[in-house]
Write a protein that holds these residues in place. Structure first.
Motif, mmCIF file in Angstrom:
data_model
loop_
_atom_site.group_PDB
_atom_site.id
_atom_site.type_symbol
_atom_site.label_atom_id
_atom_site.label_comp_id
_atom_site.label_asym_id
_atom_site.label_seq_id
_atom_site.Cartn_x
_atom_site.Cartn_y
_atom_site.Cartn_z
ATOM 1 N N ALA A 18 -115.198 58.385 -39.730
ATOM 2 C CA ALA A 18 -114.823 58.229 -38.324
ATOM 3 C C ALA A 18 -113.777 57.138 -38.150
ATOM 4 O O ALA A 18 -113.762 56.135 -38.877
ATOM 5 C CB ALA A 18 -116.057 57.895 -37.492
ATOM 6 N N ASN A 19 -112.905 57.335 -37.183
ATOM 7 C CA ASN A 19 -111.950 56.300 -36.814
ATOM 8 C C ASN A 19 -112.693 55.095 -36.236
ATOM 9 O O ASN A 19 -113.779 55.242 -35.671
ATOM 10 C CB ASN A 19 -110.964 56.842 -35.774
ATOM 11 C CG ASN A 19 -110.082 57.943 -36.321
ATOM 12 O OD1 ASN A 19 -109.808 57.999 -37.518
ATOM 13 N ND2 ASN A 19 -109.640 58.847 -35.456
ATOM 14 N N PRO A 20 -112.122 53.909 -36.361
ATOM 15 C CA PRO A 20 -112.784 52.727 -35.790
ATOM 16 C C PRO A 20 -113.027 52.902 -34.293
ATOM 17 O O PRO A 20 -112.177 53.380 -33.553
ATOM 18 C CB PRO A 20 -111.778 51.599 -36.056
ATOM 19 C CG PRO A 20 -110.967 52.074 -37.224
ATOM 20 C CD PRO A 20 -110.866 53.560 -37.063
ATOM 21 N N ALA A 21 -114.227 52.537 -33.861
ATOM 22 C CA ALA A 21 -114.587 52.634 -32.453
ATOM 23 C C ALA A 21 -115.532 51.498 -32.109
ATOM 24 O O ALA A 21 -116.371 51.117 -32.933
ATOM 25 C CB ALA A 21 -115.254 53.986 -32.149
ATOM 26 N N PRO A 22 -115.429 50.967 -30.908
ATOM 27 C CA PRO A 22 -116.315 49.863 -30.543
ATOM 28 C C PRO A 22 -117.734 50.344 -30.312
ATOM 29 O O PRO A 22 -117.974 51.510 -29.982
ATOM 30 C CB PRO A 22 -115.707 49.359 -29.227
ATOM 31 C CG PRO A 22 -115.062 50.577 -28.631
ATOM 32 C CD PRO A 22 -114.515 51.345 -29.807
ATOM 33 N N GLU A 23 -118.683 49.455 -30.499
ATOM 34 C CA GLU A 23 -120.049 49.722 -30.058
ATOM 35 C C GLU A 23 -120.126 49.321 -28.587
ATOM 36 O O GLU A 23 -120.019 48.151 -28.239
ATOM 37 C CB GLU A 23 -121.057 48.938 -30.894
ATOM 38 C CG GLU A 23 -121.174 49.432 -32.323
ATOM 39 C CD GLU A 23 -122.369 48.839 -33.045
ATOM 40 O OE1 GLU A 23 -123.256 48.261 -32.369
ATOM 41 O OE2 GLU A 23 -122.423 48.966 -34.283
ATOM 42 N N ARG A 24 -120.292 50.326 -27.726
ATOM 43 C CA ARG A 24 -120.316 50.041 -26.294
ATOM 44 C C ARG A 24 -121.635 49.375 -25.910
ATOM 45 O O ARG A 24 -122.667 49.610 -26.535
ATOM 46 C CB ARG A 24 -120.139 51.329 -25.488
ATOM 47 C CG ARG A 24 -118.704 51.792 -25.331
ATOM 48 C CD ARG A 24 -118.259 52.706 -26.409
ATOM 49 N NE ARG A 24 -116.882 53.178 -26.198
ATOM 50 C CZ ARG A 24 -116.229 53.983 -27.027
ATOM 51 N NH1 ARG A 24 -116.834 54.428 -28.118
ATOM 52 N NH2 ARG A 24 -114.992 54.343 -26.769
#
Length: 430
Positions: A18-24
């Motif tokens: 997966a592409n980098p994504a923030p933990e919301r």
């Protein structure tokens, strides 16, 4: 009510790449918005993005992570139309319904491609998908399929028979195939993550680890999570197979079903192109179909089978590997690096369910295995109906849906029995 949502995505190839994504953040406290969307999969995020583009304040509540459910686990195939095609719709619901749904049957595909270009989403988009016939009956069905779609203006189809099919899929299992050059495949988790980032760029707010535990209808609708509340003028229920227990009224006419996927070790460019020379996604024409494609790093991603009721199977590889080897026996010594399962939502007539509850709670669900494209269409139609343009949404909402025979107790064994019957017909070629 105590809810412990999963902390992370399942251990799939998609999650690993997966592409980098923030933990919301989890929702904490009380907030107000124009629209609250429950579920951060394709339906929810597509709806949120269309609504945010209209300038509405949008809040998305997700019980786990963005793309945690089917939207982040599916086969990644961009397949046009619905799980039941326009000829079946016309026979059961009339020419007007068939024409209305037929006019939208190829739109979800176009929405996906527009979103990828518009927001610069890196999700390994590849062109083309193929329906493969295992016997003469299925091949005749593909001829009829081609004629049907061409009646609805879709002219990007190519029928291949005999040896001509080998230029697309190098397997002795098939007698022929139908190529849809407008179809394709993607990394679905990266697609939904990219659209979620687009929602946030427009001011939308997404809260993870925030399962909805109660919905109080009214004006506004009040949605409760373990640590917060949202007051919304309108709501979109987009949890699909992962919405169990939130709105029981939506559960009687649908059933969660599981499907299983494995991904091999990297095959190398030469072997990958030997199997699927032009990198198209493939699915066969069986009732319990197999589907597969190459990944961007030249693995074979292969799925198939259905677990009625949505249970996880004890050993996914033991179920899928024999199917894979029937298709590509040359992979007998290839290792499987990833195996996972996930649920989709099945309806009795295999058509999606759209509707409105109490005038301000909208829902779209039950794509019955064709959710990648139709869920993106659903997001557009939900935004349209909230904007006062409900004709296209109503074309889906007007289709009647019956409960599964046997109710909640017997729907699983009766569906499994029906699937066994049709799978036996597939094996016999009748």
């Amino acid at each position: 009510m105590t809810v412990q949502p999963p902390a992370a995505h399942v251990a799939s190839w998609y999650a690993a790449t997966a592409n980098p994504a923030p933990e919301r953040p989890e929702l904490s406290g009380e907030i107000d918005c124009d629209v609250c969307v429950v579920g951060a999969g394709f339906t929810g995020i597509s709806s949120a993005l269309h609504l945010a583009e209209q300038g509405l304040s949008v809040v998305v509540l997700e019980a786990a992570r963005v793309g945690f459910g089917a939207s982040g686990r599916n086969g990644g195939q961009i397949v046009n139309s619905y799980s039941r095609d326009m000829d079946v719709i016309e026979a059961k619901y009339g020419a007007e319904s068939a024409r209305a749904l037929g006019d939208m049957a190829f739109e979800g595909n176009r929405i996906i491609r527009h979103r990828i270009e518009q927001y610069g989403i890196a999700c390994d988009l590849r062109d083309g998908n193929l329906f493969a016939a295992c016997n003469e009956k299925q091949l005749e069905g593909l001829r009829e399929h081609k004629a049907l779609w061409e009646r609805y203006g879709h002219d990007q189809l190519e029928l291949l028979e005999g040896d001509a099919l080998r230029r697309e899929v190098n397997s002795a299992r098939y007698l022929g195939g139908l190529v849809d050059h407008s179809g394709g495949h993607i990394h679905p988790l990266n697609l939904v993550l990219g659209q979620a980032a687009a929602v946030e760029s427009l001011g939308g707010r997404i809260f993870e680890q925030s399962p909805v535990t109660e919905v109080v209808h009214g004006e506004p609708v009040v949605l409760t999570t373990p640590r917060g509340k949202v007051r919304a003028e309108r709501v979109v229920m987009a949890g699909n197979a992962y919405l169990q227990g939130v709105l029981p009224v939506l559960e009687g006419r649908s059933m969660p079903c599981g499907t299983q996927i494995v991904t091999t070790e990297p095959l190398g460019e030469a072997l990958a192109r030997e199997l699927i020379p032009n990198d198209k996604a493939v699915e066969d024409c069986n009732y319990l179909l197999d589907y597969y494609r190459l990944t961007a790093d030249n693995r074979l991603l292969y799925g198939g089978g259905t677990s009625y009721g949505g249970q996880d199977l004890a050993s996914i590889e033991s179920v899928i590997r024999p199917k894979l080897l029937r298709t590509f026996p040359q992979l007998a010594d290839v290792k499987v690096d990833y195996a996972w399962s996930g649920n989709f939502l099945l309806t009795l007539n295999r058509l999606p369910q759209f509707g409105v509850i109490n005038g301000n709670v909208y829902y779209a669900q039950g794509y019955s295995g064709h959710g990648v494209t139709c869920s993106h269409l659903a997001g557009r139609l939900i935004a349209e109906v909230m904007h006062g343009q409900g004709e296209r949404f109503d074309a889906f909402a007007g289709i009647p849906h019956l409960p599964f025979p046997g109710g909640r107790l017997l729907r699983v064994p009766l569906s499994a029995l029906g699937a066994w019957y049709y799978a036996t017909r597939d094996r016999l070629g009748v």
